[in-house]
Design an enzyme around this catalytic site. Sequence first.
Site, PDB file in Angstrom:
ATOM      1  N   LYS A   1     -25.181 -89.513 -47.037  1.00  0.00           N
ATOM      2  CA  LYS A   1     -24.148 -88.462 -47.144  1.00  0.00           C
ATOM      3  C   LYS A   1     -22.966 -89.041 -47.891  1.00  0.00           C
ATOM      4  CE  LYS A   1     -23.680 -84.201 -45.750  1.00  0.00           C
ATOM      5  NZ  LYS A   1     -24.698 -83.206 -45.397  1.00  0.00           N
TER       6      LYS A   1
ATOM      7  N   ASP B   1     -22.633 -79.778 -50.306  1.00  0.00           N
ATOM      8  CA  ASP B   1     -22.321 -79.563 -48.886  1.00  0.00           C
ATOM      9  C   ASP B   1     -21.033 -78.735 -48.925  1.00  0.00           C
ATOM     10  OD1 ASP B   1     -23.293 -80.712 -46.059  1.00  0.00           O
ATOM     11  OD2 ASP B   1     -21.113 -80.679 -45.999  1.00  0.00           O
TER      12      ASP B   1
ATOM     13  N   PHE C   1     -18.227 -67.932 -44.387  1.00  0.00           N
ATOM     14  CA  PHE C   1     -18.944 -67.155 -45.373  1.00  0.00           C
ATOM     15  C   PHE C   1     -19.101 -67.940 -46.655  1.00  0.00           C
ATOM     16  CE2 PHE C   1     -20.760 -63.875 -47.884  1.00  0.00           C
ATOM     17  CZ  PHE C   1     -21.581 -63.294 -46.954  1.00  0.00           C
TER      18      PHE C   1
ATOM     19  N   VAL D   1     -24.124 -70.999 -46.891  1.00  0.00           N
ATOM     20  CA  VAL D   1     -25.071 -70.959 -45.774  1.00  0.00           C
ATOM     21  C   VAL D   1     -25.088 -69.569 -45.131  1.00  0.00           C
ATOM     22  CG1 VAL D   1     -25.620 -71.974 -43.535  1.00  0.00           C
ATOM     23  CG2 VAL D   1     -24.781 -73.437 -45.377  1.00  0.00           C
TER      24      VAL D   1
ATOM     25  N   TRP E   1     -24.091 -66.842 -46.376  1.00  0.00           N
ATOM     26  CA  TRP E   1     -24.564 -65.871 -47.373  1.00  0.00           C
ATOM     27  C   TRP E   1     -26.092 -65.749 -47.333  1.00  0.00           C
ATOM     28  CZ3 TRP E   1     -27.151 -67.731 -51.988  1.00  0.00           C
ATOM     29  CH2 TRP E   1     -27.488 -66.726 -52.890  1.00  0.00           C
TER      30      TRP E   1
HETATM   31  N1  GLU Z   1     -25.763 -80.744 -47.331  1.00  0.00           N
HETATM   32  C1  GLU Z   1     -27.030 -80.195 -46.974  1.00  0.00           C
HETATM   33  C2  GLU Z   1     -27.429 -80.684 -45.608  1.00  0.00           C
HETATM   34  O1  GLU Z   1     -26.571 -80.868 -44.765  1.00  0.00           O
HETATM   35  C3  GLU Z   1     -28.102 -80.388 -48.038  1.00  0.00           C
HETATM   36  C4  GLU Z   1     -28.408 -81.782 -48.424  1.00  0.00           C
HETATM   37  C5  GLU Z   1     -29.353 -81.922 -49.609  1.00  0.00           C
HETATM   38  O2  GLU Z   1     -29.813 -80.912 -50.130  1.00  0.00           O
HETATM   39  O3  GLU Z   1     -29.590 -83.068 -49.993  1.00  0.00           O
HETATM   40  O4  GLU Z   1     -28.566 -80.844 -45.265  1.00  0.00           O
END
Ligand code: GLU
Length: 444
Positions: A124, A164, A236, A239, A241
């Site tokens: 992340k 994200d 909104f 996600v 959406w």
């Molecule tokens: N941020 C998204 C999650 O929490 C997607 C991560 C991704 O597609 O690598 O899973």
Amino acid sequence: MDVKKILADVEAKNPGQPLFLQAVTEVLETIEEYVAKNPKYDDNKIIERMVEPDRIFQFRVEWVDDKGEIQVNRGYRVQFNNAIGPYKGGIRFHPAVTVDTLKFLGFEQTFKNSLTTLPMGGGKGGSDFNPQGKSANEVMRFCQAFMTELFKYIGPDTDVPAGDIGVGGREIGFMYGMYKKLACENTGVLTGKGRNWGGSILRPEATGFGGVYFVDHMLKKIGKDIKGKTVALSGFGNVAWGAALKATELGAKVVCISGPDGYIYDEAGIAGEKIDYMNELLQTRNNVVAPFATKYPTAKFIAGQKPWEAKVDIAMPCAIQNELNAEDAKKLIANGVQLVCEVSNMGCTADAIHELQKAKISFAPGKAANAGGVAVSGLEMTQNAAHLGWTPEEVDAKLKQIMSDIHASCVKYGEANGYINYVKGANVAGFIKVADSMIELGVC
Ligand code: GLU
């Protein structure tokens, strides 16, 4: 495994990181029984190794705003665990981002990615940069500056970031453009890319769609149907959406959405052009939802409150961590909620989860229910590696299968006495694949 001792060590080694501790506590408490029955995990010190990220990069991001002033932000990438595949996980731009936030998210991502059945490790990244109120040029300059540092640590087979909170298709575009220039290559190093330059169809919708597919499985498991159910969503963004679109398509009625200013209750349902209008507010008004009630007479705006006080059948937190607390859970239970499904990462506090489980409400954790997003990212990586693109039907069929498999894994490890503890099921199933791989790969 001595959970108390390990947690005390984690707390001592990571002072001032309550989110990371919360995420680790939830996992350790639910896998304890399984680990006790399988001594190989203790023999190989798997838990102690798993709670330590492989590495963390922290860097300065400097950029020039529209007034010509120099701005300084902090950037990070947490490479948590790559036992089962390249590090994979989003980038969050939000003023509250700290190393604590990204460690909790990277830890969660490791289990989530394991659940998807695809070969992806956990990572992340992000920054305390606040995209709200910034011009498109400022966002572009920031993304480019962020990537000039991040590009050193990522690659299509080492670490593949995505979006994200605060990072959508536009930001991925700005970052990918800079990566391509610096690395002199055009590869699947980021996912969530635009369709014209390597993105997968359905990636923007995938998290919300997957969440609703998961809800559908949960309901079927308890002999219920999604048709006609009322749904409260929070937030909104991307996600909520996707969740609103799919829930409506499957016959549910979305009655609540929310923003930083409060929430909307619309008894007529939020569907069709109303969803398009929400997107317009998202683009132009920084997510505030109040104008929705002015435009649509069936909608009420409740200032400063959360949608969890509304009477609904299904609650789906889709915004940010710890957005639903024990008080909210009690209100939902009192109002007869039938199911709560986290679509945000760690959307519920530990106390909220305990309240829901005590009341035997079906509850799913984000790491299972929102895995559709990263799963389609994994499918994007496959398409990129093969230099081709799949049709919407192909991607949707794979997404549906993955969500069904995740649900089955949760049931396998979480069902006892007629109740499914999805938190336990997801944590144990996610753990086994990573832990067994770590053992097979040796101490390295
Ligand atoms: N941020 C998204 C999650 O929490 C997607 C991560 C991704 O597609 O690598 O899973």
